[in-house]
Design a protein around this motif. Structure first.
Motif, PDB file in Angstrom:
ATOM      1  N   GLU A   1       0.754  -1.285   0.062  1.00 21.98           N
ATOM      2  CA  GLU A   1       0.002  -0.158  -0.135  1.00 21.98           C
ATOM      3  C   GLU A   1       0.870   1.174  -0.052  1.00 21.98           C
ATOM      4  O   GLU A   1       0.310   2.463  -0.310  1.00 21.98           O
ATOM      5  CB  GLU A   1      -0.975   0.105   1.075  1.00 21.98           C
ATOM      6  N   GLY A   2       1.915   1.217   0.602  1.00 23.79           N
ATOM      7  CA  GLY A   2       2.915   2.199   0.511  1.00 23.79           C
ATOM      8  C   GLY A   2       3.896   2.259  -0.804  1.00 23.79           C
ATOM      9  O   GLY A   2       3.887   2.902  -1.838  1.00 23.79           O
ATOM     10  N   ASP A   3       5.102   1.428  -0.578  1.00 27.33           N
ATOM     11  CA  ASP A   3       6.170   1.352  -1.441  1.00 27.33           C
ATOM     12  C   ASP A   3       5.800   1.179  -2.895  1.00 27.33           C
ATOM     13  O   ASP A   3       6.454   1.822  -3.952  1.00 27.33           O
ATOM     14  CB  ASP A   3       7.137   0.544  -0.851  1.00 27.33           C
TER      15      ASP A   3
ATOM     16  N   ILE B   1       6.300   3.435  -6.333  1.00 25.43           N
ATOM     17  CA  ILE B   1       6.872   2.799  -7.526  1.00 25.43           C
ATOM     18  C   ILE B   1       6.172   2.698  -8.646  1.00 25.43           C
ATOM     19  O   ILE B   1       6.567   3.167  -9.878  1.00 25.43           O
ATOM     20  CB  ILE B   1       7.580   1.202  -7.184  1.00 25.43           C
ATOM     21  N   SER B   2       4.887   2.218  -8.583  1.00 27.75           N
ATOM     22  CA  SER B   2       4.020   2.301  -9.736  1.00 27.75           C
ATOM     23  C   SER B   2       3.675   3.571 -10.208  1.00 27.75           C
ATOM     24  O   SER B   2       3.626   3.799 -11.632  1.00 27.75           O
ATOM     25  CB  SER B   2       2.650   1.690  -9.212  1.00 27.75           C
ATOM     26  N   LYS B   3       3.589   4.665  -9.522  1.00 32.56           N
ATOM     27  CA  LYS B   3       3.403   6.008  -9.915  1.00 32.56           C
ATOM     28  C   LYS B   3       4.452   6.437 -10.794  1.00 32.56           C
ATOM     29  O   LYS B   3       4.356   7.108 -11.917  1.00 32.56           O
ATOM     30  CB  LYS B   3       2.918   6.825  -8.820  1.00 32.56           C
ATOM     31  N   GLU B   4       5.711   6.301 -10.391  1.00 33.49           N
ATOM     32  CA  GLU B   4       6.866   6.907 -10.860  1.00 33.49           C
ATOM     33  C   GLU B   4       7.079   5.982 -12.228  1.00 33.49           C
ATOM     34  O   GLU B   4       7.612   6.467 -13.135  1.00 33.49           O
ATOM     35  CB  GLU B   4       8.120   6.741  -9.967  1.00 33.49           C
ATOM     36  N   ARG B   5       6.639   4.659 -12.104  1.00 38.33           N
ATOM     37  CA  ARG B   5       6.623   4.025 -13.669  1.00 38.33           C
ATOM     38  C   ARG B   5       5.984   4.294 -14.697  1.00 38.33           C
ATOM     39  O   ARG B   5       6.114   4.462 -15.777  1.00 38.33           O
ATOM     40  CB  ARG B   5       6.546   2.402 -13.066  1.00 38.33           C
TER      41      ARG B   5
ATOM     42  N   GLN C   1      13.602  11.298 -14.806  1.00 42.48           N
ATOM     43  CA  GLN C   1      12.587  10.327 -14.288  1.00 42.48           C
ATOM     44  C   GLN C   1      13.261   8.933 -14.137  1.00 42.48           C
ATOM     45  O   GLN C   1      12.648   8.055 -13.327  1.00 42.48           O
ATOM     46  CB  GLN C   1      11.466  10.427 -15.067  1.00 42.48           C
ATOM     47  N   ALA C   2      14.139   8.545 -15.401  1.00 44.60           N
ATOM     48  CA  ALA C   2      14.505   7.122 -15.231  1.00 44.60           C
ATOM     49  C   ALA C   2      15.384   7.086 -14.145  1.00 44.60           C
ATOM     50  O   ALA C   2      15.644   5.741 -13.468  1.00 44.60           O
ATOM     51  CB  ALA C   2      15.257   7.142 -16.471  1.00 44.60           C
ATOM     52  N   GLU C   3      16.252   7.922 -13.697  1.00 44.49           N
ATOM     53  CA  GLU C   3      16.853   7.866 -12.325  1.00 44.49           C
ATOM     54  C   GLU C   3      16.137   7.773 -11.067  1.00 44.49           C
ATOM     55  O   GLU C   3      16.606   6.892 -10.440  1.00 44.49           O
ATOM     56  CB  GLU C   3      17.962   9.274 -12.260  1.00 44.49           C
ATOM     57  N   VAL C   4      15.113   8.451 -11.046  1.00 43.52           N
ATOM     58  CA  VAL C   4      14.132   8.400  -9.802  1.00 43.52           C
ATOM     59  C   VAL C   4      13.567   7.116  -9.775  1.00 43.52           C
ATOM     60  O   VAL C   4      13.758   6.439  -8.675  1.00 43.52           O
ATOM     61  CB  VAL C   4      13.267   9.253  -9.894  1.00 43.52           C
ATOM     62  N   THR C   5      13.168   6.816 -10.861  1.00 51.37           N
ATOM     63  CA  THR C   5      12.472   4.899 -10.936  1.00 51.37           C
ATOM     64  C   THR C   5      13.713   3.980 -10.609  1.00 51.37           C
ATOM     65  O   THR C   5      13.157   3.167  -9.766  1.00 51.37           O
ATOM     66  CB  THR C   5      11.845   4.920 -12.340  1.00 51.37           C
TER      67      THR C   5
ATOM     68  N   LEU D   1      13.608   1.251  -7.626  1.00 51.58           N
ATOM     69  CA  LEU D   1      13.550  -0.250  -8.158  1.00 51.58           C
ATOM     70  C   LEU D   1      14.844  -0.934  -7.433  1.00 51.58           C
ATOM     71  O   LEU D   1      14.755  -2.014  -7.009  1.00 51.58           O
ATOM     72  CB  LEU D   1      13.562  -0.388  -9.675  1.00 51.58           C
ATOM     73  N   GLU D   2      15.926  -0.266  -7.403  1.00 52.88           N
ATOM     74  CA  GLU D   2      17.160  -0.899  -6.526  1.00 52.88           C
ATOM     75  C   GLU D   2      16.682  -0.934  -4.954  1.00 52.88           C
ATOM     76  O   GLU D   2      17.337  -1.821  -4.242  1.00 52.88           O
ATOM     77  CB  GLU D   2      18.034  -0.106  -6.713  1.00 52.88           C
ATOM     78  N   GLY D   3      15.596  -0.188  -4.479  1.00 57.46           N
ATOM     79  CA  GLY D   3      15.227  -0.299  -3.195  1.00 57.46           C
ATOM     80  C   GLY D   3      14.589  -1.645  -2.691  1.00 57.46           C
ATOM     81  O   GLY D   3      14.263  -2.080  -1.581  1.00 57.46           O
ATOM     82  N   ILE D   4      14.200  -2.377  -3.914  1.00 55.14           N
ATOM     83  CA  ILE D   4      13.620  -3.545  -3.788  1.00 55.14           C
ATOM     84  C   ILE D   4      14.449  -4.724  -2.740  1.00 55.14           C
ATOM     85  O   ILE D   4      14.004  -5.578  -2.128  1.00 55.14           O
ATOM     86  CB  ILE D   4      13.233  -4.329  -5.039  1.00 55.14           C
TER      87      ILE D   4
END
Length: 390
Positions: free
Chosen positions: A153-155, A159-163, A235-239, A243-246
């Motif tokens: 519900e959070g992370d 991630i989906s929003k930034e993708r 935006q690619a860097e933010v995303t 993703l690396e935070g997974i």
């Protein structure tokens, strides 16, 4: 009002441009900017993490609450309290309710009767089991379910929003590339030298003017492409960082999984101790409520006087002399041991799971126990640990 109309028209133009680019890509009529292999692997790993986390979360909920929709309306009540941001009141577990009913029944049947006293013992045991279950549910919800829910519900929403935003930036970038390509092609066509023998001088002037206009259009398209490329890279860097935070999410979920296993282990160990105490308490009761019919000689039951005068009547004493017990002429059976069992005293025989032993009963013996033999060993064994074979 004018500003709002312009902004609305601008947003509509951007949306239309993205829709055209997306459609042409699907039809194979436009080029698409591909992400690097590492980025694609991060996306696939994130999707895999989300899918399995969601399945594990739902199944854990079913494990901890097997019947979410029941006559008590428990799930509806929890949903309302969750929406109101309030803590739901503590609710007795099914085992606690069963124990309560047994204790109430014992009052009506009489606590001094064999049935009533046994109901009291079992009811208190069920309440202890229910308390252990509630503690396990609370611990599991805090240490395991809550972190999984927070991720979904959070992370994951972030991630989906930034993708989605990255996909829009990519469509804008590819649309700018397509416009620049078309502008350069038109500029090259307009810059071609006209044939003065077949055209009038006025056409040459118009061609030169068109060439200048297309040159300005190319400059504008190049500027828009640079801006779109910058926004896409940002935006690619933010995303990518999200993703690396997974990996950190996996480490956190691993710790939570260990805590869940520890809570589950403690819960089942506590349940086992409670049930073993109840089993021994019922098995050591001095009052024999039931008389065992297992392996009984029919002729013996027909003559009660002869049975009373039988030498085996001495086995009705409190201490069973195992060495004096002799197997009956008929009525012995084979039994398979279901679980390991450690003898509590010298009158009992220890058991190993999956082994086969010979069992029989004697008059006056507690119905929860049988006499077991294994070679030269002999002793009492609990019936609940055996599977009687025909």
């Amino acid at each position: 009002m004018d500003f709002s109309v312009k902004k609305l028209a601008s947003d509509a133009g951007v949306f239309f441009s993205r829709a055209v680019q997306f459609t042409q890509e699907n039809l194979g009529q436009a080029e698409k900017t591909e992400l690097d292999a590492h980025f694609e692997n991060l996306l696939a790993r994130a999707d895999c993490t989300k899918n399995w986390t969601e399945k594990i979360f739902r199944q854990t909920e079913y494990l901890l609450q097997p019947n979410p929709i029941d006559h008590t309306g428990a799930r509806i009540e929890e949903f309302l309290y969750e929406k109101l941001d309030r803590k739901a009141p503590s609710r007795p577990t099914n085992a606690e309710l069963l124990g309560h009913y047994m204790l109430e029944a014992a009052k009506d049947f009489g606590p001094g009767t064999p049935y009533g006293s046994t109901l009291i013992k079992v009811g208190e045991c069920q309440q202890r089991l229910g308390g252990a279950e509630r503690e396990f549910l609370q611990t599991s919800a805090i240490s395991f379910l809550t972190p999984l829910r927070n991720f979904l519900e959070g992370d994951w929403r972030t991630i989906s929003k930034e993708r989605r935003l990255l996909e829009n930036r990519r469509l804008d970038l590819d649309a700018c590339k397509a416009r620049l390509k078309k502008a350069k092609a038109a500029e090259a066509k307009a810059a071609a030298v006209p044939d003065f023998q077949e055209t009038r001088p006025r056409n040459y002037v118009l061609s030169a003017s068109a060439s200048a206009l297309w040159s300005e259009e190319v400059d504008k398209a190049e500027h828009e492409l640079r801006v779109a490329q910058t926004e896409f890279d940002r935006q690619a860097e933010v995303t990518r960082l999200l993703l690396e935070g997974i990996s950190s999410t996996h480490v956190n979920h691993l710790r939570c999984l260990h805590e869940f296993v520890e809570a589950q282990t403690a819960y089942y160990n506590q349940c086992h101790r409670v049930m073993m105490e109840l089993h021994k308490e019922l098995g050591s009761s001095s009052a024999d409520v039931f008389s065992s019919n297992f392996g009984r000689n029919p002729s013996a039951s027909a003559d009660p006087d002869a049975s009373a005068e039988s030498p085996t009547a001495a086995l009705e004493t409190d201490v069973l002399q195992i060495e004096e017990v002799q197997p009956p002429a008929s009525g012995t059976r084979k039994a398979k041991v279901l679980y390991d069992y450690d003898a509590a005293d010298t009158s009992e025989m220890s058991l190993l799971a999956d082994e086969l032993i010979t069992v029989y009963t004697v008059p006056g013996m507690d119905s929860d126990w049988l006499i077991g033999e294994r070679g030269n060993q002999k002793g009492k064994v609990p019936v609940t640990y055996l599977e009687l074979l025909s």
